[in-house]
Structures are given as structure tokens and as C-alpha cells.
Design an enzyme around this catalytic site. Structure first.
Site, PDB file in Angstrom:
ATOM      1  N   SER A 136     -14.058 -29.115 -22.825  1.00  0.00           N
ATOM      2  CA  SER A 136     -15.030 -29.870 -23.623  1.00  0.00           C
ATOM      3  C   SER A 136     -15.168 -29.231 -25.013  1.00  0.00           C
ATOM      4  O   SER A 136     -14.160 -28.775 -25.562  1.00  0.00           O
ATOM      5  CB  SER A 136     -16.370 -29.908 -22.885  1.00  0.00           C
ATOM      6  OG  SER A 136     -17.204 -30.881 -23.449  1.00  0.00           O
ATOM      7  N   ASP A 199     -11.083 -40.037 -20.436  1.00  0.00           N
ATOM      8  CA  ASP A 199     -12.089 -39.081 -20.920  1.00  0.00           C
ATOM      9  C   ASP A 199     -12.515 -39.413 -22.356  1.00  0.00           C
ATOM     10  O   ASP A 199     -11.702 -39.413 -23.278  1.00  0.00           O
ATOM     11  CB  ASP A 199     -11.500 -37.660 -20.848  1.00  0.00           C
ATOM     12  CG  ASP A 199     -12.506 -36.596 -21.277  1.00  0.00           C
ATOM     13  OD1 ASP A 199     -13.637 -36.979 -21.624  1.00  0.00           O
ATOM     14  OD2 ASP A 199     -12.147 -35.402 -21.249  1.00  0.00           O
ATOM     15  N   HIS A 331     -14.176 -36.711 -17.568  1.00  0.00           N
ATOM     16  CA  HIS A 331     -14.301 -35.465 -18.306  1.00  0.00           C
ATOM     17  C   HIS A 331     -14.359 -34.260 -17.357  1.00  0.00           C
ATOM     18  O   HIS A 331     -14.118 -33.135 -17.767  1.00  0.00           O
ATOM     19  CB  HIS A 331     -15.553 -35.523 -19.188  1.00  0.00           C
ATOM     20  CG  HIS A 331     -15.654 -34.388 -20.166  1.00  0.00           C
ATOM     21  ND1 HIS A 331     -14.636 -34.050 -21.022  1.00  0.00           N
ATOM     22  CD2 HIS A 331     -16.655 -33.505 -20.428  1.00  0.00           C
ATOM     23  CE1 HIS A 331     -14.993 -33.014 -21.749  1.00  0.00           C
ATOM     24  NE2 HIS A 331     -16.222 -32.659 -21.418  1.00  0.00           N
TER      25      HIS A 331
END
Lengths: 618, 631
Positions: A136, A199, A331
Site C-alpha cells: 500500500s 486493486d 488490496h
């Protein structure tokens, strides 16, 4: 296409990749620690990982995209007069890369307030393989940390071992110049980025803050939930967010595709000026995970941008909510997806994009695997056409380079002819600079035509560079840097002579500030970059311009000396250096040369103590 | 690529915003327009509902746009008398002029508040929008304004003007500021292609019908056209289709009274494409209409809301090509996808047109023609490559230029002291001058081809702002234009056509003047210490030639009673002398001007002599003092 494993295609060891993934996820669990370091027990690897951050202000420090030029921070662009220029820019054009400010400041903060730097330096002395990793927004920190390392340790050769960087679902951090610089320095290969098909995180920065201010904080909050989060209650927000990001990604991808395809319709730029297009572009090697175990490896940055958009498109209208939900869930799927993929080893290396099959069915035998993987990424005919455009653009750059390579012989021949002219002129005791400035004979005319011919070739190179239409590595190719230096040393004096012969300084100002052509500015920077010289230190080809300016000063202000004393001393010091380094030849000292005449006009007490007195009299 | 461009347009919020405001303008501001600011962009939407549009609109009456006294469109004036004047539709111009005073105030109020302006309008509002955008572009050119861009988006706008309008918009490089959205079958944008003198009443009925519908947005569109008598629909549809077909099949659209300009976005259920090439626009107009019907051609004028909503959502969904036989070349495949997005593929079920066209089977013809048309629209050459090749050509012709420079240097140094201009003018036939003359022609050919490519959009859009080209063209102009002038006067063209500056100057020089003026470097005042290497006014010698004529006229005028005429001549001479003195004083001229035997030096001498004689005759011109005429 031969089948290869992920490790073979990317050059990253698979157990290293697996390890980084679990370490990257692990780092989120201790958000209070600025970074985690973990040493491998079985190899020399040292892993540095970072926790993510999910506050809007960390992502967007400002509107529209939270981006700044790298010289806004000392981290990647050291300041100071005698410093070597940063590598994170285009050399000739001198365009600095733009990066996300929030992530850069965060790394600054980590470096200044933790022991990261000393840990890194310890690893260097222990000759460890350093790996930066993050999931991330931590991926963005890992990317910037890697570039910091490259710029700080590898480039000055404080470390011989290149670092590696592996990210998972990282947002984009920088613009195309960043990618340009990484590729030129051959650093691109050290970066590996994993992206799940749906994602949303790697796509968020393709949209301006203003378009999603309402939803962004909420979405980031949802993404921060470490367990399976209760997305069900937020389907409406997720759908709206997905649509906003995709709309902006579509505008960006189709704008880029139009440019790649060679659009001539001026409406493209008119409309583009009405909207905010994201500056962020991918860099490094991307691995797209289809979600059913297949992996697609891509290196072409133009193609990656298209893939980022097209792979998230819907297959049918009624999919919107499902896909919006998956765009958040995806994600957190990296660990399991990677596990599955590494077991399956169904990996496609997407190169030679210009020959990509357009239709989604009926592939020839050797293309079946590629075609199926692209289908699993949802690549429609239109998407494939855009991928091809990316491939064709890359190919075109190589063709352009080849075309310029063919001209090297012409340049050499032209330089040889001017070299002759230089020798001939020296016989008449004036030097070619002054002969050319007077331009009385046919030889001078011929030299001028040759100068103009060479100008044509070099201007073409500069033009291509300005439009980034040569391969990224061109400006650091040794053969070209050398040829350019040779060219600059022989021909630039002629340009200066021409400039002052036609009194262009009165039109436009001093040659150095107003009249110097880009072909010389660019090529000087090439040499300074290649040899890691301080900015502006390879100005030997401009020697005559300074002489002309000093002489003009003396003519317009007769009798004055003290005001320009420093400049004269400086010029003498540099001239001595350049003469010893054979960067300037002895013909400047000939009796009839402008330089000699001017120097002889200086006060005798200066002449008698001057450091070049010996040179002048020999 | 025509399709990728349309995808880009549709992914921006511009089309949706523009349409939203157009529909508000239609219902709430009949006969006017509304202004709304969104962020740093101002939107001005003109209502398609106009009180009194019917009476004038039906005529295909064109009136010249370039009024003698300037007016809102002054910068668009045609280049020379020989060219066809720019003309626009009479009714639409009047409509615009009726709103112009109010609009001026509105736009002035926006200055400083916004960075850019979108001008939009549906139907007849679209043509008002085009004229307004044109006016603002003209204004921006002459004043420095904080507004940097203007974009005009029209929906189903009728055609506006003639070929000259189209061409001058191209020349100003404003083609990229106009985006005309046309729905698949809408007859309005195609109406003025047809000769309709016999059907005025029907057109009027149709326009009234549309106007009525626009004011009542909640009526369901599909049922609407049933309220219009069938014979009106049929006549109008077939009449337009027939004339459009003739036009589309002609190789050259110059037959048409009205010409499209800017980009056209053709919308249908399947997608949209964006085309700017005139021939392609006309063909697409025809081909898409040919797949329609009389009622759909009327209804589609009112369905822009649906089309805009549809294409604006398209980015979400992956769109595949499901037909067989997708070509393998990227270029051909791009065309195939564009065909799909304009619903012109073979599979398209064409409705029975119910009348016989010249082609016995239009179903088969349409896709083939469409393919050809889109190939044409999809310019195969890449502009940056073209520019790169041009740079190579430039470096190839540079030696010709260098030779002229060398020639100039020789003339300026020569013993006869005639200078560059007079040497070339006098010795036109000799060997050396013939060579120079040949070089002059080669350079002219090169630069003309550059301009042609630029105006046909074959070069990058910022080409005329790239330093390399601005400098090269300026240098060329300063060096070679004096030779053009010399040639002009040597061959006596001035007696045939009139003086050089009015009647003989090549358009390329005016264009290069503009490039040089528009370059971003600010002009700096610098004192020259020696004469410039090239005279900074490239028309200087043309002025000298005119001054010679005035001088001769004064001398030959024996009739002292013609005071007025003489006074005018002497005034002009005085002005020129003053101008020339200033140039020389600032050393803005090259030394050939002041060479002892140059025609300028000789002129000065003769003028001095005449002046002394004139001054001895005080009753003639009492106010005449030292080269200047004081009235």
C-alpha cells in the site's frame, strides 16, 4: 513465447519475493515503528519495510495531485554550488522529476528521526543485499527509500551492491521523468511492483483530489482495517469512488494513447487544458496478478499505464457493485495470490508489444498463453491497441536512435574537416577562431557551411531529446558523450565567433546567458553527468565567449581593471587547467588571436604576475 | 485514433457539463443564454430556443463577416482581395449581433475570475456559440487577457459559414477550439448542405416543432415526431440525403456553399468518433444519415441528453470487437473499431430507406465508403516524425542560405559600393546572381511546403512556437525578402500588379512576422554599436522603391495648383525619411542600406536636393521644416 518462471523473467529470487510480501504485510501491524528491519537467516538479505499511512493529508499535501519537484527537498536533490547534479532528472533538458510530496516528506521524517540510515550503512559495510519493501502507501516509501539509496550510496560508489525494491499494491509515486531517469541509470531493473487486477490503490493518484474529496478519507479508512472489513455497508461509496478513479484514469490513458498514436487534432490539447491530468506515471517492472493465478510481467511504462486503466474495466454494466467491492478487497489479496501464482508458475513476459495480438480469441499456438493471460486481465481489443501503441513508441525510439547512430560518421567527417581548417588557420598566426570571425576567404565560407551542416544534425538530436523520443539511455552513452565533447570543443568557438561577428550580443545579450544554443548546453551537461563533475565545470568550449565579454567590457569602460579582476583571474586559472588537460589547444596564444591581443592590453603589473605569463611567452 | 480521441473527450466532464447547461438554457432562458462558473472555468450556454429564428433561418443566405470598419471579427479579415470573403449565415449573424452588446459586458465581467471559458449551445444556440467563441478568440488575439483558452462545444448545431471561414479558422490554428457534437441521424447539422428553396414552409414547420419540443423537455422524445406531418419529415429527409450524397461522392467538397470547421464528434449508441478532416466530416454526415429514417432524423435532434449520457459512461466497460476478421495492422484495426463506434459495420441492419438512391444497394456501399472515409481521417503520418524529417530537410537547405549570406557579405564589401540589394537587382542576369536566385527559389519552395504542412495539421500543434523554427524563419525572411523585393521591381511586377507591400508580398512572410511577434521572448531595448548584419525591417527596400516613386511624382508634377496631391506626397516622403533615419540611427539596418551607391543613399541625395529647391519656394508649403511636414 518460452515459458519461464517469475524469478527467471524478473531476476528477483522467488523466495525473496515471498519473504518481502509477508514482511511488508507484517509492518502494518506495528504502525508506531517508523520501519522494520529483518535479516534473513539463510542468505545475506536485509529487509527494510515500512508501515502504511491512511490519512488523506499523507497522500495529498496539496491540490490537485500533491506533487512537488524533487528540488523541494534535499533528500534526492542535494543543493550547493559545487555539488554534482541529481540523477533524478533528464540531463539535457534539465527537467527535474516530480514526486508525491506526502510520501517524500514521510521518508524524510523517518530518516531524520530514526536509525534507518545507520542500519542501512551497517548493512553496506557488512556487504548485505539490501531490500526495501512495502504494501500500500508503504510501497511508495520503499520506492523513494530505494532511490535515496541509489543516489546516496550506489552512484558515488559508496556501495557496490545495488538495492532491491519490491512493492505490493503501491500507489504511483512520481512522474515520467522519474521513470526516464531510472531507466537511463539502469536502475529500473531493481524495482518490482505487484498489482492485483482490480486493486484500486495503485490507481488512486490518477485522479485529482478535488474529484474525490468526499469519499477518499472514508475509503482510506476502510483500507486501513486489518481484518476482513465490513465493506458491505459502503457499497455506494465504493462504487462512486471506483467510478471517479476510473473516469480520471480513462481520461489520462486515452490522452496518453492519443499522443502515442501521433494525434494531430489540436482539440486534444485544448480539452486537456480544461481538466486536471495526473502527472504520475509508473516506473520499474510491474507484475499484474490476474486473480486466478496468472502473472503478467511488463516493463514498458506507457503500456503499464494503459494496463492500470483497462484491467480494472467492467465486463458488463451490472458488474459495477461487485467490481467496486473487489477494487477494495483486492488490496489485501497479495499474499494469497502470490502463493498461488508461485505454485502455478503461469507467467507471461509481455514484451514486443508492437506485435501484440489484437483479437481476444483464436491465437496462434505460441501466443496462447499471452492471449489467455491478457483475457484474464480483461484486455479488450481497444486496450490491446493501446498496448501496441506503447510498444510501437518504444520501437520508434530505437529506430530514431539507430538513425542518429548512422550519422556519427557524418559528424566525424565534419569534425575532421574543421580540424583541418583549424590547423591551416594556425599557420597564418591568427587561429581559427579569429579567421572565422573575420571570414574573408573561401575556406571560411566552407567552414561555415560545415558548421551549419553539423548544427542540423545536432539540432535534430536535441529536438528528439526534447520530446523524449530517443531511448532513455542515450544521454549517458559513452560514445555519444565523447563525440559530443569533441564536437563542442571544435565547433562552439565558431558559433561564438559568428555571434560576436554579427554583434548578436547587442541584439540579445551576452552569448553565455542569451545566445548559447541548446546543443552545447545539453552536451556539456552530458559530460558533467557522465564524469560526475560539479554543475557547470566543463565549460571549456565557452572560453571565447568570456574573452569577448571581458574585451567588450574593457572597450566600453577604458582603463578599468579592478571590477573585472576576479573574472580575469578566474579565466586565467581555468585556461591553465584546460590547456594542461588539452581541452583547449595552444592556438589561443597565437599572435593574431583576440585573446592574445586582449591579454596584452591588460595592465603590465597584472601580466607580470599572472599565472599564465609563462604560457603567453612560450 | 479518431475513436481514442472521442473516448478522451467523453471521459472528461466537459460534454456532460456543457449539455446540462444547454438543456437548462433551452428550457429556462429562451432567446438568451446562461453563465455559470465551475471552478476556474466559466460556461456560457446559449439557448436553442430563439424567439424569432424561423423567418431568417430557412434561407441559405450568406453575408460577409469582415466588415470594413473592423467589428467584432476584425482579425479574421481575409488575406487579400483575390480571396473569397469570409461569409456566414445571415440569420445567425444577426442573432449573434443582437446579443453582442450584452455578451461583451458578461465576458468582460468574467475576465480575471476565470482561466478558461466553455461556450456551448444546442441547435441554433450552437451557431451563436460558435460565433461568440470566434469573437472571443479574435479578442484574445489582440489583447492580453487572463483567459487562456476558449472551447466551443455545440450540440446539433446547423452549419455556419463558407469555405473561407473554414480556411481562416485553420490558418489561425483555431480548429482545436471547436467541437461539434452530432448525433447519428440528426438532420439539423446537415440541413444547410441541401438546396431547399422550394421547401421553406416545411423547414419552418420543422423548426417550430423543434422549438416547441425544447421548451417542453418532459415530453417523451420518441412519440414526438408523430405529431409532425409525414410529408414534412419525408421531404426534408430525402432532400438533405440526396444533396449530401452528391456532395459526399464528389472528390472535392468545394461545391458546397457551407463548410464545416473544427472537430466533429459523431455519437451513436455504440460509441463516438472524433473527426476533423472536412471530406471525412461530410462523408460521415452522409453515411450515418443514410442509415437513418425520416423520423429518426427529426428525433435525434432532441436526443443529445441520451447520447451524451451514454458516451460519458462508456469508459467504465471494456469494449471488444466481436466481428470476424479484425485486421492485424494497428492502423486498420483502429479504423475497424471506429467503424464499430459509428455503427457503420457490415452487420448493422440498415432500415429500409423506402426510396431509390443512385446506388442500387446502399447497405453494401455504406460500410465500404465509411471505411475509406475513416482511413482518410486517420492520418497515417505521425506529426513529430514529420517535424523531425522537416528538420533534416532544413539542414539540407542551409548551405543554400549560407551561400546567399556569403553573397551578401561579398556585395557589401565590393568596390562598387552598391550593397546587397542593388547588386542583386542590377546584375540579375549574371552567373553569380543566377545561382543566388536559384537558391532563393529553393528556399521559398521549402518554406512554402512548411506552411502548407502546418495548415493541414500535419505538424505538431506547437510547431510555430518552437524556437528552432521561429528563429530559422525569421533569419530566412530578413536575408531573402530583400532579394524577393529586388526581383519584383527588376522584373517590373510593380507596374503590373502594384507595389510589393500591398500586392506582391508572399503570404509566408506575413506568417513569419506573426511567429516572430508571438514568440514568448519579450522585446528588449538594446543599443547597437554597429550596423545589424541584416536589416531588421525586411520590407525596408520595398519602402525605398515606393519612396522613389513619390520622389519622381513630385518632380514630374509641374502643375503647382495640385497642392493637395503634392502635399500628400511630400508628407509621405517626409514620414519615410524620418522612419529611415531612425532605423539608421539605431543601427537597425545592415550596412548595404548606407553603402555609398545604394539606391537608398542615392534617393537621400536626390531628396535633399529637391528639398532645398522646395524650401526656396515658401509659398508652396509654409509648414515644411527639415524633412517633416507640419500641417
Amino acid at each position: 513465447m518460452d515459458s519461464h518462471t517469475l524469478g527467471e523473467i524478473t531476476g528477483f529470487r522467488e523466495e525473496l519475493i515471498k519473504k518481502t510480501c509477508s514482511i511488508a504485510m507484517e509492518a502494518h501491524k506495528s504502525p508506531e515503528k517508523p520501519y522494520l528491519v529483518e535479516k534473513s537467516r539463510t542468505s545475506s538479505d536485509v529487509f527494510f519495510s515500512f508501515p502504511g499511512s491512511w490519512s488523506v493529508t499523507h497522500w495529498f499535501t496539496r491540490k490537485p495531485f500533491g506533487a512537488i519537484k524533487i528540488d523541494q527537498s534535499e533528500l534526492l536533490s542535494p543543493k550547493g554550488n559545487d555539488k554534482v547534479a541529481t540523477s533524478i532528472k533528464s540531463i539535457g533538458r534539465d527537467d527535474l522529476a516530480t514526486v508525491n510530496e506526502g510520501f517524500l516528506r514521510r521518508l524524510e521524517m523517518i530518516l531524520s528521526s530514526s536509525s534507518l540510515q545507520s542500519e542501512v550503512e551497517k548493512a553496506i559495510t557488512e556487504k548485505k543485499q539490501i531490500v526495501f519493501t512495502g504494501h500500500s502507501s508503504a510501497g511508495a516509501i520503499a520506492i523513494l527509500a530505494t532511490v535515496w539509496f541509489l543516489e546516496q550510496y550506489l552512484k558515488p560508489e559508496k556501495s557496490r551492491l545495488s538495492p532491491l525494491c519490491v512493492t505490493f499494491g503501491s500507489p504511483l509515486v512520481a512522474d515520467f521523468i522519474f521513470n526516464h531517469a531510472l531507466r537511463r541509470e539502469n536502475w529500473s531493473q531493481y524495482f518490482l511492483h505487484f498489482v492485483m487486477r482490480y486493486d484500486i490503490v495503485p490507481r488512486i493518484l490518477l485522479a485529482p483530489l478535488s474529484s474525490m474529496e468526499g469519499e477518499l478519507q472514508q475509503i482510506l479508512y476502510l483500507l486501513n482495517q486489518k481484518e476482513m472489513f465490513p465493506i458491505q455497508g459502503y457499497i455506494a461509496e465504493a462504487s462512486k469512488f471506483y467510478e471517479t478513479v476510473m473516469r480520471n484514469a480513462s481520461a489520462l490513458a486515452s490522452h496518453a494513447a492519443c499522443q502515442l498514436m501521433g494525434n494531430t487534432n489540436p482539440i486534444l490539447e485544448t480539452v486537456a487544458s480544461f481538466i486536471e491530468l495526473s502527472p504520475y506515471r509508473p516506473s520499474g517492472t510491474f507484475v499484474f496478478c490476474t486473480g486466478n493465478g496468472k502473472l503478467v510481467v511488463v516493463r514498458n511504462a506507457d503500456a503499464i499505464l494503459q494496463l492500470l486503466f483497462y484491467s480494472s474495466q467492467l465486463c458488463s454494466e451490472n458488474e459495477l457493485e461487485t467490481v467496486a467491492e473487489r477494487s477494495l478487497n483486492n488490496h489485501f489479496d497479495y499474499q494469497s495470490a502470490l502463493q498461488e501464482s508461485l505454485n502455478m508458475q503461469n507467467v507471461v513476459n509481455l514484451d514486443h508489444l508492437e506485435g501484440l495480438q489484437l483479437s481476444s480469441n483464436g491465437a496462434a499456438a505460441e501466443n496462447i498463453a499471452t492471449n489467455m493471460a491478457l483475457n484474464d486481465l480483461g484486455m479488450s481489443t481497444r486496450a490491446r491497441l493501446c498496448l501496441r501503441a506503447g510498444g510501437e513508441h518504444e520501437k520508434q525510439k530505437l529506430i530514431n536512435q539507430k538513425r542518429m547512430d548512422m550519422k556519427k560518421a557524418d559528424i566525424e567527417a565534419g569534425l575532421a574537416m574543421l580540424e583541418d581548417y583549424k590547423i591551416k588557420s594556425a599557420v597564418c598566426q591568427v587561429g581559427y577562431y579569429d579567421a572565422f570571425k573575420i571570414s574573408k576567404d573561401e575556406d571560411d565560407f566552407k567552414a561555415n557551411v560545415k558548421r551549419l551542416e553539423l548544427t542540423g544534425i545536432w539540432d535534430e538530436i536535441i529536438e528528439l531529446l526534447n520530446r523524449y523520443e530517443l531511448p532513455e539511455g542515450f544521454e549517458s552513452r559513452n560514445d555519444w558523450v565523447e563525440l559530443a565533447t569533441k564536437y563542442r570543443r571544435i565547433v562552439e568557438p565558431l558559433d561564438i565567433a559568428n555571434y560576436y561577428r554579427h554583434a548578436k550580443n547587442e541584439d540579445t545579450g551576452p552569448y553565455m546567458y542569451k545566445g548559447r544554443p541548446r546543443r552545447y548546453k545539453y552536451t556539456q551537461k552530458w559530460r558533467e553527468h557522465a564524469l560526475r563533475m560539479p554543475v557547470g565545470s566543463s565549460g571549456e568550449s565557452c572560453f571565447w565567449a568570456e574573452v569577448e565579454e571581458l574585451q567588450l567590457y574593457r572597450t566600453t569602460n577604458p582603463g578599468t581593471f579592478e571590477d573585472i579582476r576576479e573574472r580575469i583571474l578566474n579565466l586565467e586559472r581555468k585556461l591553465e587547467e584546460w590547456i594542461h588537460g588539452k581541452q583547449i589547444s595552444n592556438d589561443v596564444f597565437l599572435e593574431g588571436s583576440t585573446f592574445t591581443k586582449w591579454w596584452r592590453s591588460l595592465p603590465l603589473q597584472h601580466q607580470s604576475v599572472s599565472r599564465i605569463q609563462g604560457l603567453m611567452n612560450s | 485514433m479518431s475513436e481514442t480521441l472521442a473516448t478522451f473527450l467523453a471521459s472528461t466532464p466537459l460534454l456532460e457539463e456543457a449539455w446540462r447547461l444547454c438543456s437548462i438554457a433551452n428550457t429556462t432562458f429562451p432567446g438568451g443564454y446562461l453563465v455559470e462558473q465551475i471552478g476556474s472555468v466559466a460556461y456560457v450556454a446559449f439557448s436553442g430556443k430563439q424567439m424569432d429564428s424561423g423567418s431568417e433561418q430557412r434561407c441559405r443566405n450568406l453575408v460577409p463577416l469582415d466588415a470594413e470598419d473592423g467589428g467584432p471579427f476584425a482579425p479574421l479579415n481575409r488575406h487579400s482581395q483575390a480571396e473569397e470573403p469570409i461569409k456566414v449565415h445571415n440569420g445567425m449573424l444577426n442573432l449573434f449581433l443582437s446579443m453582442y452588446p450584452g455578451l461583451q459586458i458578461q465576458i468582460a465581467a468574467l475576465m480575471g475570475k476565470v482561466k478558461s471559458v466553455v461556450i456551448t449551445g444546442h441547435s441554433i444556440g450552437g451557431s451563436t456559440a460558435s460565433l461568440s467563441a470566434l469573437w472571443i478568440l479574435c479578442q484574445l488575439q489582440s489583447t492580453s487577457s487572463p483567459i487562456s483558452t476558449v472551447l466551443c462545444i455545440t450540440f446539433g448545431s446547423p452549419l455556419l459559414g463558407n469555405e473561407a471561414l473554414h480556411r481562416s479558422i485553420l490558418r489561425q490554428r483555431w480548429g482545436g477550439n471547436f467541437c461539434h457534437v452530432v448525433s447519428k441521424h440528426d438532420i439539423m447539422p446537415r440541413l444547410l448542405f441541401a438546396e431547399m428553396v422550394n421547401h421553406n414552409s416545411k423547414i419552418q414547420a420543422l423548426l417550430h416543432f423543434w422549438q416547441w419540443c425544447m421548451a417542453s423537455p418532459h415530453v417523451i422524445v420518441t412519440s414526438l415526431s408523430s405529431q409532425l406531418p409525414d410529408d414534412i419529415k419525408d421531404t426534408v429527409f430525402h432532400c438533405v440525403l440526396k444533396d449530401l450524397e452528391l456532395l459526399a461522392q464528389a472528390e472535392d467538397p468545394s461545391e458546397s456553399l457551407f463548410w464545416p470547421f473544427g472537430s466533429y464528434v459523431f455519437c451513436c449508441q455504440e460509441g463516438a468518433i472524433c473527426v476533423e478532416n472536412t471530406v471525412s466530416v461530410i462523408q460521415m454526415m452522409y453515411l450515418t444519415l443514410a442509415t437513418g429514417s425520416p423520423s429518426s432524423s427529426i428525433n435525434d435532434h432532441l436526443k443529445y441528453g441520451d447520447y451524451v449520457a451514454k458516451v460519458s459512461k462508456q469508459f467504465l466497460k471494456a469494449r471488444n470487437f466481436h466481428e470476424e476478421g479484425l485486421p492485424d495492422s494497428s492502423y486498420e484495426a483502429g479504423v475497424a473499431l471506429a467503424l464499430q463506434s459509428s455503427e457503420l459495420t457490415d452487420k448493422e441492419p440498415v432500415q429500409d430507406l423506402g426510396f431509390s438512391m443512385q446506388n442500387s444497394n446502399p447497405r453494401k456501399e455504406v460500410p465500404i465508403m465509411a471505411k475509406y472515409c475513416l482511413q482518410m481521417a486517420q492520418n497515417g503520418d505521425k506529426p513529430n516524425l514529420t517535424a523531425a524529417n522537416l528538420a533534416i530537410k532544413l539542414s539540407k537547405i542551409v548551405p543554400f542560405r549560407a551561400e546567399i549570406e556569403w553573397y551578401k557579405a561579398c556585395c557589401d564589401e565590393a568596390d562598387d559600393q552598391m550593397g546587397y540589394y542593388d547588386s542583386f537587382k542590377l546584375k540579375g542576369g549574371s552567373r553569380r546572381e543566377t545561382r543566388v536566385n536559384l537558391n532563393r527559389h529553393k528556399l521559398a519552395g521549402f518554406w512554402n511546403s512548411v506552411i502548407l504542412m502546418l495548415e493541414n495539421n500535419k505538424l505538431p500543434h506547437d510547431f510555430d512556437r518552437r524556437g528552432k523554427w521561429v528563429n530559422a524563419s525569421q533569419f530566412y525572411k530578413l536575408l531573402v525578402e530583400p532579394l524577393d523585393i529586388a526581383d519584383y521591381y527588376r522584373t517590373g511586377m510593380h507596374r503590373e500588379r502594384g507595389h510589393y507591400m500591398e500586392h506582391g508580398r508572399e503570404r509566408r512572410y506575413e506568417i513569419f512576422d506573426k511567429w516572430w511577434r508571438d514568440r514568448s521572448v519579450p522585446e528588449k531595448e538594446n543599443k547597437r554599436s554597429k550596423f545589424a548584419s541584416l536589416t531588421q525591417d525586411s520590407c525596408f527596400w520595398a519602402r525605398v522603391e515606393e519612396a522613389w516613386e513619390w520622389l519622381d511624382n513630385v518632380r514630374s508634377e509641374s502643375d503647382v495648383t495640385k497642392r493637395r496631391l503634392l502635399w500628400d506626397l511630400l508628407h509621405k516622403i517626409g514620414m519615410f525619411e524620418k522612419y529611415a533615419r531612425e532605423l539608421i540611427e539605431n543601427k537597425e539596418v545592415s550596412k548595404d542600406v548606407v553603402a555609398k551607391n545604394s539606391s537608398f543613399s542615392r534617393w537621400m541625395e536626390e531628396w535633399k536636393e529637391l528639398k532645398s529647391r522646395v524650401q526656396q519656394l515658401p509659398p508652396w508649403f509654409p509648414g515644411f521644416v527639415d524633412g517633416e511636414v507640419v500641417p
